[in-house]
Design an enzyme around this catalytic site. Sequence first.
Site, PDB file in Angstrom:
ATOM      1  N   ASP A  88       3.806  -0.181  11.933  1.00 62.50           N
ATOM      2  CA  ASP A  88       3.871  -1.437  12.693  1.00 62.50           C
ATOM      3  C   ASP A  88       5.050  -2.315  12.267  1.00 62.50           C
ATOM      4  OD1 ASP A  88       2.932  -2.055  10.207  1.00 62.50           O
ATOM      5  OD2 ASP A  88       1.209  -3.225  10.861  1.00 62.50           O
ATOM      6  N   ARG A  96       0.376  -5.069  -4.492  1.00 64.80           N
ATOM      7  CA  ARG A  96       0.524  -6.136  -3.495  1.00 64.80           C
ATOM      8  C   ARG A  96       0.574  -7.413  -4.328  1.00 64.80           C
ATOM      9  NH1 ARG A  96      -0.817  -3.661   1.428  1.00 64.80           N
ATOM     10  NH2 ARG A  96      -2.537  -2.175   1.370  1.00 64.80           N
ATOM     11  N   ASP A 129       5.731  -4.545   6.122  1.00 60.31           N
ATOM     12  CA  ASP A 129       6.222  -5.835   6.625  1.00 60.31           C
ATOM     13  C   ASP A 129       6.068  -6.965   5.600  1.00 60.31           C
ATOM     14  OD1 ASP A 129       3.448  -5.616   7.121  1.00 60.31           O
ATOM     15  OD2 ASP A 129       3.539  -7.295   8.518  1.00 60.31           O
ATOM     16  N   ASP A 155       0.593   2.461   8.881  1.00 58.57           N
ATOM     17  CA  ASP A 155       0.214   1.730  10.102  1.00 58.57           C
ATOM     18  C   ASP A 155       1.290   1.801  11.198  1.00 58.57           C
ATOM     19  OD1 ASP A 155      -1.869   1.017   8.453  1.00 58.57           O
ATOM     20  OD2 ASP A 155      -1.123  -1.006   8.060  1.00 58.57           O
ATOM     21  N   THR A 163       4.900   2.549   5.936  1.00 53.34           N
ATOM     22  CA  THR A 163       3.511   2.124   6.124  1.00 53.34           C
ATOM     23  C   THR A 163       2.828   3.130   7.027  1.00 53.34           C
ATOM     24  OG1 THR A 163       1.979   0.577   7.147  1.00 53.34           O
ATOM     25  CG2 THR A 163       4.218   0.465   7.952  1.00 53.34           C
ATOM     26  N   GLY A 172       0.837  -1.205   0.000  1.00 53.29           N
ATOM     27  CA  GLY A 172       0.000   0.000   0.000  1.00 53.29           C
ATOM     28  C   GLY A 172       0.865   1.245   0.000  1.00 53.29           C
ATOM     29  N   SER A 197     -20.407  18.220  21.841  1.00 57.58           N
ATOM     30  CA  SER A 197     -20.008  17.224  20.830  1.00 57.58           C
ATOM     31  C   SER A 197     -19.165  16.156  21.508  1.00 57.58           C
ATOM     32  CB  SER A 197     -19.181  17.878  19.715  1.00 57.58           C
ATOM     33  OG  SER A 197     -17.934  18.307  20.227  1.00 57.58           O
ATOM     34  N   ARG A 223      -5.072  -1.281   9.796  1.00 57.83           N
ATOM     35  CA  ARG A 223      -5.170  -2.752   9.734  1.00 57.83           C
ATOM     36  C   ARG A 223      -5.297  -3.312  11.150  1.00 57.83           C
ATOM     37  NH1 ARG A 223      -4.149  -5.696   5.102  1.00 57.83           N
ATOM     38  NH2 ARG A 223      -2.859  -4.091   4.202  1.00 57.83           N
TER      39      ARG A 223
HETATM   40  O1  F6P Z   1      -1.288  -1.056   5.350  1.00 56.07           O
HETATM   41  C1  F6P Z   1      -1.775   0.178   4.957  1.00 56.07           C
HETATM   42  C2  F6P Z   1      -3.272   0.151   4.837  1.00 56.07           C
HETATM   43  O2  F6P Z   1      -3.723   1.432   4.439  1.00 56.07           O
HETATM   44  C3  F6P Z   1      -4.027  -0.312   6.094  1.00 56.07           C
HETATM   45  O3  F6P Z   1      -4.140   0.687   7.072  1.00 56.07           O
HETATM   46  C4  F6P Z   1      -5.340  -0.746   5.501  1.00 56.07           C
HETATM   47  O4  F6P Z   1      -5.971  -1.706   6.316  1.00 56.07           O
HETATM   48  C5  F6P Z   1      -4.921  -1.346   4.186  1.00 56.07           C
HETATM   49  O5  F6P Z   1      -3.659  -0.776   3.854  1.00 56.07           O
HETATM   50  C6  F6P Z   1      -5.870  -1.090   3.048  1.00 56.07           C
HETATM   51  O6  F6P Z   1      -5.401  -1.763   1.943  1.00 56.07           O
HETATM   52  P1  F6P Z   1      -5.950  -1.537   0.462  1.00 56.07           P
HETATM   53  O7  F6P Z   1      -5.416  -0.241  -0.030  1.00 56.07           O
HETATM   54  O8  F6P Z   1      -5.411  -2.693  -0.304  1.00 56.07           O
HETATM   55  O9  F6P Z   1      -7.433  -1.491   0.570  1.00 56.07           O
END
Ligand code: F6P
Length: 323
Positions: A130, A72, A103, A128, A126, A11, A216, A172
């Site tokens: 992670d 991917r 990863d 994320d 990433t 991604g 809010s 994720r």
């Molecule tokens: O790993 C990056 C990420 O944006 C995650 O946060 C998310 O779950 C996933 O990729 C979404 O993947 P895609 O772009 O394949 O829908």
Amino acid sequence: MSKIAILTSGGDAPGLNACIRSLVRTAIFHGIKTIGIHRGYDGMIEGDFFEMDAGTVSNIIQKGGTILKSSRSERFKTPEGRETAFQQLKKAGIEAVLVIGGDGSLAGAKYFAATYPIPWIGIPKTIDNDISGTDYAIGFDTATNTAMQAIDNIRDTAESHNRIYFVEVMGRNSGSIAYKTGISVGAEAIYIPETNTDLEHLFDVFERGWSRKKSSLIVVVAEGDEAGGAFAISKKVKEKFPQFDMAVCILGHVQRGGSPTCNDRVLATKLGVAAIDALLSGQKNIMVGEVKGEILYTPLENVVKRHLEITPAMTELIDILSI
Ligand code: F6P
């Protein structure tokens, strides 16, 4: 070392272009020819290569996305796919590969390197955040800032309409974006996969907020939260408090695009230079990261998914500030 290849895989994340620029310019500075690979590992398998020069990376440091495009790749997960990729690299005379990836992409590099003699250097990206071996992966800082700005906008309209918002952010299985963004927007509650989602506690937070006439309430939910995401949580809250106006906003891929922040551009640039330095000093099959401001090289085989550590103090912080 006279010819290397670079690619972006998985991604996308803001800051990829800044890193590509850094790799290409540093390689050229050292007299190394750089080949760009389009579309990640799929492009490697198909031999989708082109020569890059200093001009190829002009005026991209501020741009989101990746000029190399990404994928991917399912094929690269198979021994046949990696064999075809190796043949393509050999045919093109590539002596080393630099991959900017998460990863999954770094695991692909590890499997390839275990079988074939071409050295690899990985660079972590990433949103994320992670990946072990680095405090920050390229893209996380921008994604959190994008989410923060979006939720600030939501707060304005939530205030005008006395509305409760459940905002779902990406990540994720990681709660890193949700936790950091939630703190930065003053969220009343943050739900992430690393902690138990206690709805009774959420009801208390809401009642406490209403008793002091808060107009809010914002709940930030990580997409991987075990309670099932923002829609699922909002549904349960609506059952308990049907009289209140509630809305859900899924931020989604908006977090993956946009111009990288200063932090991401600088990190991407530093990691690009460090990656070429590593190659020139004879290192191979490692990932370059930054820990406490220092460059750190981690063998690809030791790079693993990192889990966000949530201490009781981190949880308490949210409670204290949402009174
Ligand atoms: O790993 C990056 C990420 O944006 C995650 O946060 C998310 O779950 C996933 O990729 C979404 O993947 P895609 O772009 O394949 O829908």
